[in-house]
Write a protein that holds these residues in place. Structure first.
Motif, PDB file in Angstrom:
ATOM      1  N   PRO A  89      13.682  -4.512 -15.262  1.00 31.88           N
ATOM      2  CA  PRO A  89      14.381  -3.490 -14.484  1.00 31.88           C
ATOM      3  C   PRO A  89      14.496  -2.210 -15.321  1.00 31.88           C
ATOM      4  N   ALA A  90      14.169  -1.099 -14.726  1.00 26.29           N
ATOM      5  CA  ALA A  90      14.135   0.153 -15.483  1.00 26.29           C
ATOM      6  C   ALA A  90      15.467   0.428 -16.181  1.00 26.29           C
ATOM      7  N   LEU A  91      16.582   0.051 -15.535  1.00 29.18           N
ATOM      8  CA  LEU A  91      17.874   0.351 -16.166  1.00 29.18           C
ATOM      9  C   LEU A  91      18.108  -0.484 -17.423  1.00 29.18           C
TER      10      LEU A  91
ATOM     11  N   ILE B 210       8.193  13.292 -16.835  1.00 30.84           N
ATOM     12  CA  ILE B 210       8.760  12.015 -16.395  1.00 30.84           C
ATOM     13  C   ILE B 210       8.596  11.922 -14.883  1.00 30.84           C
ATOM     14  N   PHE B 211       7.961  10.833 -14.430  1.00 30.40           N
ATOM     15  CA  PHE B 211       7.725  10.627 -12.998  1.00 30.40           C
ATOM     16  C   PHE B 211       8.587   9.458 -12.535  1.00 30.40           C
ATOM     17  N   ILE B 212       9.521   9.735 -11.643  1.00 32.21           N
ATOM     18  CA  ILE B 212      10.447   8.723 -11.125  1.00 32.21           C
ATOM     19  C   ILE B 212       9.949   8.251  -9.762  1.00 32.21           C
ATOM     20  N   ASP B 213       9.597   6.952  -9.673  1.00 30.39           N
ATOM     21  CA  ASP B 213       9.031   6.419  -8.425  1.00 30.39           C
ATOM     22  C   ASP B 213       9.370   4.930  -8.253  1.00 30.39           C
ATOM     23  N   ALA B 214      10.435   4.460  -8.891  1.00 32.87           N
ATOM     24  CA  ALA B 214      10.842   3.054  -8.736  1.00 32.87           C
ATOM     25  C   ALA B 214      11.832   2.958  -7.566  1.00 32.87           C
ATOM     26  N   ASP B 215      12.682   1.933  -7.566  1.00 38.63           N
ATOM     27  CA  ASP B 215      13.630   1.728  -6.463  1.00 38.63           C
ATOM     28  C   ASP B 215      14.510   2.969  -6.270  1.00 38.63           C
ATOM     29  N   LYS B 216      14.573   3.390  -5.015  1.00 40.31           N
ATOM     30  CA  LYS B 216      15.246   4.667  -4.704  1.00 40.31           C
ATOM     31  C   LYS B 216      16.763   4.581  -4.928  1.00 40.31           C
TER      32      LYS B 216
ATOM     33  N   LEU C 243       6.454   9.528 -19.211  1.00 36.95           N
ATOM     34  CA  LEU C 243       7.198   8.321 -18.827  1.00 36.95           C
ATOM     35  C   LEU C 243       7.131   8.192 -17.315  1.00 36.95           C
ATOM     36  N   GLU C 244       6.831   6.979 -16.851  1.00 38.06           N
ATOM     37  CA  GLU C 244       6.796   6.707 -15.411  1.00 38.06           C
ATOM     38  C   GLU C 244       7.713   5.533 -15.109  1.00 38.06           C
ATOM     39  N   LEU C 245       8.503   5.650 -14.058  1.00 40.72           N
ATOM     40  CA  LEU C 245       9.334   4.533 -13.584  1.00 40.72           C
ATOM     41  C   LEU C 245       8.773   4.071 -12.249  1.00 40.72           C
ATOM     42  N   GLY C 246       8.300   2.817 -12.178  1.00 40.04           N
ATOM     43  CA  GLY C 246       7.681   2.284 -10.955  1.00 40.04           C
ATOM     44  C   GLY C 246       6.169   2.372 -11.055  1.00 40.04           C
ATOM     45  N   THR C 247       5.557   1.311 -11.584  1.00 37.73           N
ATOM     46  CA  THR C 247       4.118   1.310 -11.868  1.00 37.73           C
ATOM     47  C   THR C 247       3.301   0.867 -10.664  1.00 37.73           C
ATOM     48  N   LEU C 248       3.801  -0.114  -9.946  1.00 39.33           N
ATOM     49  CA  LEU C 248       3.033  -0.832  -8.913  1.00 39.33           C
ATOM     50  C   LEU C 248       1.711  -1.282  -9.546  1.00 39.33           C
ATOM     51  N   GLY C 249       0.566  -0.978  -8.966  1.00 40.98           N
ATOM     52  CA  GLY C 249      -0.709  -1.406  -9.551  1.00 40.98           C
ATOM     53  C   GLY C 249      -1.297  -0.394 -10.519  1.00 40.98           C
TER      54      GLY C 249
ATOM     55  N   ASP D 241       0.854  -1.196   0.000  1.00 42.54           N
ATOM     56  CA  ASP D 241       0.000   0.000   0.000  1.00 42.54           C
ATOM     57  C   ASP D 241       0.893   1.252   0.000  1.00 42.54           C
ATOM     58  N   ILE D 242       1.640   1.444  -1.084  1.00 44.67           N
ATOM     59  CA  ILE D 242       2.627   2.531  -1.104  1.00 44.67           C
ATOM     60  C   ILE D 242       2.429   3.467  -2.291  1.00 44.67           C
ATOM     61  N   GLN D 243       1.246   3.382  -2.938  1.00 51.68           N
ATOM     62  CA  GLN D 243       0.976   4.286  -4.059  1.00 51.68           C
ATOM     63  C   GLN D 243       0.837   5.713  -3.550  1.00 51.68           C
ATOM     64  N   VAL D 244       0.926   6.664  -4.475  1.00 55.49           N
ATOM     65  CA  VAL D 244       0.698   8.060  -4.108  1.00 55.49           C
ATOM     66  C   VAL D 244      -0.684   8.208  -3.492  1.00 55.49           C
TER      67      VAL D 244
ATOM     68  N   GLU E  49      20.773   7.290 -11.379  1.00 54.04           N
ATOM     69  CA  GLU E  49      20.804   6.781 -12.755  1.00 54.04           C
ATOM     70  C   GLU E  49      19.507   7.123 -13.480  1.00 54.04           C
ATOM     71  N   TYR E  50      18.383   7.050 -12.770  1.00 53.34           N
ATOM     72  CA  TYR E  50      17.102   7.370 -13.415  1.00 53.34           C
ATOM     73  C   TYR E  50      17.057   8.836 -13.833  1.00 53.34           C
ATOM     74  N   PHE E  51      17.624   9.692 -12.987  1.00 55.56           N
ATOM     75  CA  PHE E  51      17.633  11.115 -13.353  1.00 55.56           C
ATOM     76  C   PHE E  51      18.502  11.349 -14.589  1.00 55.56           C
TER      77      PHE E  51
ATOM     78  N   THR F 281       4.954   3.192 -18.868  1.00 59.31           N
ATOM     79  CA  THR F 281       5.280   3.002 -17.449  1.00 59.31           C
ATOM     80  C   THR F 281       6.082   1.725 -17.294  1.00 59.31           C
ATOM     81  N   VAL F 282       7.120   1.770 -16.480  1.00 61.63           N
ATOM     82  CA  VAL F 282       8.089   0.681 -16.375  1.00 61.63           C
ATOM     83  C   VAL F 282       7.990   0.034 -14.997  1.00 61.63           C
ATOM     84  N   GLU F 283       7.856  -1.284 -14.977  1.00 61.30           N
ATOM     85  CA  GLU F 283       7.691  -2.021 -13.719  1.00 61.30           C
ATOM     86  C   GLU F 283       8.521  -3.295 -13.759  1.00 61.30           C
ATOM     87  N   PHE F 284       9.269  -3.504 -12.685  1.00 57.24           N
ATOM     88  CA  PHE F 284      10.163  -4.650 -12.561  1.00 57.24           C
ATOM     89  C   PHE F 284       9.406  -5.948 -12.287  1.00 57.24           C
ATOM     90  N   ASP F 285       8.329  -5.867 -11.519  1.00 55.92           N
ATOM     91  CA  ASP F 285       7.647  -7.052 -10.985  1.00 55.92           C
ATOM     92  C   ASP F 285       6.480  -7.446 -11.896  1.00 55.92           C
ATOM     93  N   GLU F 286       6.552  -8.684 -12.436  1.00 57.71           N
ATOM     94  CA  GLU F 286       5.505  -9.198 -13.363  1.00 57.71           C
ATOM     95  C   GLU F 286       4.113  -9.122 -12.743  1.00 57.71           C
TER      96      GLU F 286
HETATM   97  N1  SAH Z   1       4.079   4.854  -8.822  1.00 55.58           N
HETATM   98  C1  SAH Z   1       3.302   3.904  -8.023  1.00 55.58           C
HETATM   99  C2  SAH Z   1       4.094   3.364  -6.862  1.00 55.58           C
HETATM  100  C3  SAH Z   1       5.394   2.705  -7.250  1.00 55.58           C
HETATM  101  S1  SAH Z   1       6.078   1.755  -5.926  1.00 55.58           S
HETATM  102  C4  SAH Z   1       2.058   4.636  -7.497  1.00 55.58           C
HETATM  103  O1  SAH Z   1       2.241   5.692  -6.883  1.00 55.58           O
HETATM  104  O2  SAH Z   1       0.937   4.140  -7.688  1.00 55.58           O
HETATM  105  C5  SAH Z   1       7.613   1.320  -6.644  1.00 55.58           C
HETATM  106  C6  SAH Z   1       7.506   0.264  -7.751  1.00 55.58           C
HETATM  107  O3  SAH Z   1       8.779   0.195  -8.380  1.00 55.58           O
HETATM  108  C7  SAH Z   1       7.180  -1.146  -7.250  1.00 55.58           C
HETATM  109  O4  SAH Z   1       6.076  -1.688  -7.943  1.00 55.58           O
HETATM  110  C8  SAH Z   1       8.442  -1.937  -7.581  1.00 55.58           C
HETATM  111  O5  SAH Z   1       8.200  -3.293  -7.979  1.00 55.58           O
HETATM  112  C9  SAH Z   1       9.008  -1.144  -8.743  1.00 55.58           C
HETATM  113  N2  SAH Z   1      10.446  -1.345  -8.939  1.00 55.58           N
HETATM  114  C10 SAH Z   1      11.383  -1.651  -8.018  1.00 55.58           C
HETATM  115  N3  SAH Z   1      12.585  -1.763  -8.581  1.00 55.58           N
HETATM  116  C11 SAH Z   1      12.413  -1.524  -9.903  1.00 55.58           C
HETATM  117  C12 SAH Z   1      13.287  -1.491 -11.020  1.00 55.58           C
HETATM  118  N4  SAH Z   1      14.596  -1.729 -10.891  1.00 55.58           N
HETATM  119  N5  SAH Z   1      12.764  -1.209 -12.224  1.00 55.58           N
HETATM  120  C13 SAH Z   1      11.443  -0.944 -12.369  1.00 55.58           C
HETATM  121  N6  SAH Z   1      10.571  -0.966 -11.347  1.00 55.58           N
HETATM  122  C14 SAH Z   1      11.040  -1.255 -10.136  1.00 55.58           C
END
Ligand code: SAH
Ligand code: DHB
Ligand code: MG
Length: 223
Positions: free
Chosen positions: A117-119, A136-142, A62-68, A38-41, A147-149, A87-92
């Motif tokens: 992986p976004a990279l 561009i919205f950066i919200d994947a692994d911190k 462009l969005e990095l980190g899709t979650l749901g 439960d970590i969405q915006v 590198e994302y920037f 939108t880019v998401e690591f987890d299937e």
């Molecule tokens: N933007 C979403 C929340 C994203 S949470 C929202 O606000 O609704 C961060 C997401 O980044 C998670 O789903 C996680 O699986 C994904 N993530 C983690 N590492 C990643 C990577 N290396 N590449 C792409 N996505 C990644």
């Protein structure tokens, strides 16, 4: 002032300014049912992202980190009918939940979920010449924010807006004792923003249902 007050005020605001939206609500419910974190915006933050897309007249996002796909839906809702969002998401599993949420909201034509992986995906996006992106919205692994920037700048043009979530994390960003790689990476992002002549940037601290955190916002001002 406590988290309880922040959450109550967030509800006060969203009750008044953010009408119920069946697709957004369904996305939250489907994400929870699938066991996604439960970590969405928050709704107020999502609406801010949508307003920024509209204010900017963005057509390509462009969005990095899709979650749901909750933030994805907010961003997509600000696009014109022929707008595009990748939108880019690591987890299937997250990506599958997001695709269902995006289709239910009627954005299947506009939004593409790329899994990996976004990279690894970012060089593909660059090779396809899918950019430049307007926002561009950066919200994947911190840990990879620096590198994302750097990639965001490569996929940008003069006028692109780059936003990064979670750049305060309860004040951890200024904790001199922190050795958390996420904190160190976010600090490197601030250093990049400070040193990069191609951007003008600020960061805004936020409180609300997600606790105490913030967004960094950068405008690309030169090629
Ligand atoms: N933007 C979403 C929340 C994203 S949470 C929202 O606000 O609704 C961060 C997401 O980044 C998670 O789903 C996680 O699986 C994904 N993530 C983690 N590492 C990643 C990577 N290396 N590449 C792409 N996505 C990644
Ligand atoms: C968390 C919050 C986020 O917005 C995010 O992108 C990743 C993690 C968290 O609260 O753990
Ligand atoms: Mg986030």
């Amino acid at each position: 002032m406590t988290d309880d007050t922040w959450s109550a005020v967030d509800r006060y605001i969203s009750d008044r300014l953010i009408p119920d939206d069946a697709a957004l609500q369904a996305a939250l419910e489907a994400s929870a049912a699938a066991g996604l974190p439960d970590i969405q915006v928050s709704a107020c933050q999502g609406k801010l992202l949508q307003l920024l897309v509209r204010m900017h007249g963005a057509r390509r996002v462009l969005e990095l980190g899709t979650l749901g796909g909750y933030s994805t839906l907010w961003l997509a809702g600000g696009l014109p009918a022929d707008g595009r969002l990748i939108t880019v998401e690591f987890d299937e599993k997250h990506a599958a939940v997001a695709r269902t949420n995006i289709a239910r909201a009627g954005f299947a034509k506009n939004v593409e979920v790329r899994v990996g992986p976004a990279l690894a995906i970012l060089p593909q996006i660059a090779a396809e010449e899918a950019g430049p992106f307007d926002l561009i919205f950066i919200d994947a692994d911190k840990e990879n924010y620096p590198e994302y920037f750097t990639w965001a700048l490569r996929l940008a043009r003069r006028g692109t807006v780059i936003i990064a979530d979670n750049i305060v994390r309860n004040g951890a960003v200024i904790d001199p004792a922190s050795s958390d790689p996420r904190v160190l990476a976010v600090r490197r992002l601030y250093e990049q923003l400070a040193a990069e002549p191609r951007v003008s940037a600020t960061a805004i601290q936020t409180v609300g249902t997600k606790g105490y955190d913030g967004f960094a916002i950068a405008l690309v001002i030169a090629d």
